[in-house]
Design a protein around this motif. Structure first.
Motif, PDB file in Angstrom:
ATOM      1  N   GLY A   1       0.818  -1.199   0.000  1.00 52.31           N
ATOM      2  CA  GLY A   1       0.000   0.000   0.000  1.00 52.31           C
ATOM      3  C   GLY A   1       0.851   1.248   0.000  1.00 52.31           C
ATOM      4  O   GLY A   1       2.065   1.203  -0.194  1.00 52.31           O
TER       5      GLY A   1
ATOM      6  N   SER B   1       4.334   1.030  -4.105  1.00 52.23           N
ATOM      7  CA  SER B   1       3.036   0.384  -4.256  1.00 52.23           C
ATOM      8  C   SER B   1       2.923  -0.263  -5.635  1.00 52.23           C
ATOM      9  O   SER B   1       3.484   0.215  -6.613  1.00 52.23           O
ATOM     10  CB  SER B   1       1.918   1.417  -4.073  1.00 52.23           C
TER      11      SER B   1
ATOM     12  N   LYS C   1      -0.304  -1.129  -6.723  1.00 50.02           N
ATOM     13  CA  LYS C   1      -1.730  -1.050  -7.022  1.00 50.02           C
ATOM     14  C   LYS C   1      -1.981  -0.054  -8.159  1.00 50.02           C
ATOM     15  O   LYS C   1      -1.651   1.129  -8.035  1.00 50.02           O
ATOM     16  CB  LYS C   1      -2.511  -0.634  -5.775  1.00 50.02           C
TER      17      LYS C   1
END
Length: 263
Positions: A2, A205, A207
């Motif tokens: 994250g 990260s 994502k």
């Protein structure tokens, strides 16, 4: 993985947030008090130097706000409506071109900054005063982000350095040019600070959603200064160095997300 703040406890997050808000509020109050405007200052050119760039942004914003036309350079209304005051020869010659040839549609200036100024004129009122307050707001956000950027880069030392840097900049770095001009450079610095803050926040990260957000802010940046597109090259080099054997898969996933966000 994250974003970096996912691994920081709630107390530290709250401290950073409250500190940045306090720095922002303090900077805004200080600058707002320092740069008070009078009715005599509500003219483009009264306190500034060379106007050639500023006049373009002023015409674009004014014509958008008052005539709902964009991007249109030149006089749509009487000259007095535009609140321009300059006796400099270069400015007079520049204005005479628009007086003699009429308004022209042009894409010579990136659109985001004059649109932001024009929208502000629509929402509040057509006064140069609001441009000055807008500049003060941008400066205050930049100053308020300094402790945050310091923390996510160097943790506690960076946080303290960010607060010190914010105070030094507030005391020594702000001047009349930054506040009283209608120019894209301060707005570009503001956008760049936002881009840099997001890039630092999501580093590490994997994502795609975070890179969509980064791509969106990069898109705003390119509507302000197209040269910001070279940040994509920086990211490509970064991914190539970080994943030398598997460059294409991680890089394509992140850069594709950034491009979608930009679009």
């Amino acid at each position: 993985m994250g974003i970096i703040l996912d691994f920081i406890n709630k107390q530290t997050k709250l401290l950073i947030l409250v500190s940045c808000i306090l720095v922002f509020v303090g900077a805004f109050a200080s600058l707002n008090n320092k740069y008070k405007s009078s009715a005599a200052d509500d003219y483009i050119g009264r306190n500034e130097g060379d106007l050639t760039d500023m006049l373009d942004y002023h015409f674009l914003a004014t014509n958008f706000a008052l005539a709902n036309q964009f991007p249109l350079l030149g006089y749509v209304f009487d000259t007095g409506v535009y609140k321009i005051h300059s006796n400099k020869e270069v400015d007079v010659l520049y204005l005479d071109i628009y007086k003699n040839n009429g308004p022209v549609t042009t894409f010579v200036r990136p659109p985001l900054y004059p649109l932001a100024i024009g929208m502000m004129y629509k929402i509040f009122d057509y006064k140069i005063y609001y441009t000055q307050r807008f500049n003060i707001f941008l400066l205050s956000v930049i100053i308020g982000l300094m402790p945050f950027m310091g923390f996510i880069t160097w943790q506690a030392r960076g946080f303290i350095s960010g607060i010190a840097g914010a105070l030094i900049f507030l005391l020594l770095g702000c001047n009349n040019f930054l506040v009283n001009t209608m120019d894209v450079e301060l707005f570009t610095t503001f956008i760049f600070f936002i881009i840099t803050s997001i890039a630092l926040l999501i580093r590490g990260s994997d994502k795609p959603f975070y890179y969509l957000i980064l791509g969106f802010t990069l898109g705003l940046g390119m509507l302000t200064k197209p040269i910001i597109m070279f940040i994509y090259i920086v990211y490509a080099i970064h991914f190539a160095l970080k994943y030398p054997k598997l460059f294409f898969l991680p890089a394509l996933k992140r850069i594709a997300a950034m491009l979608i966000g930009t679009a």
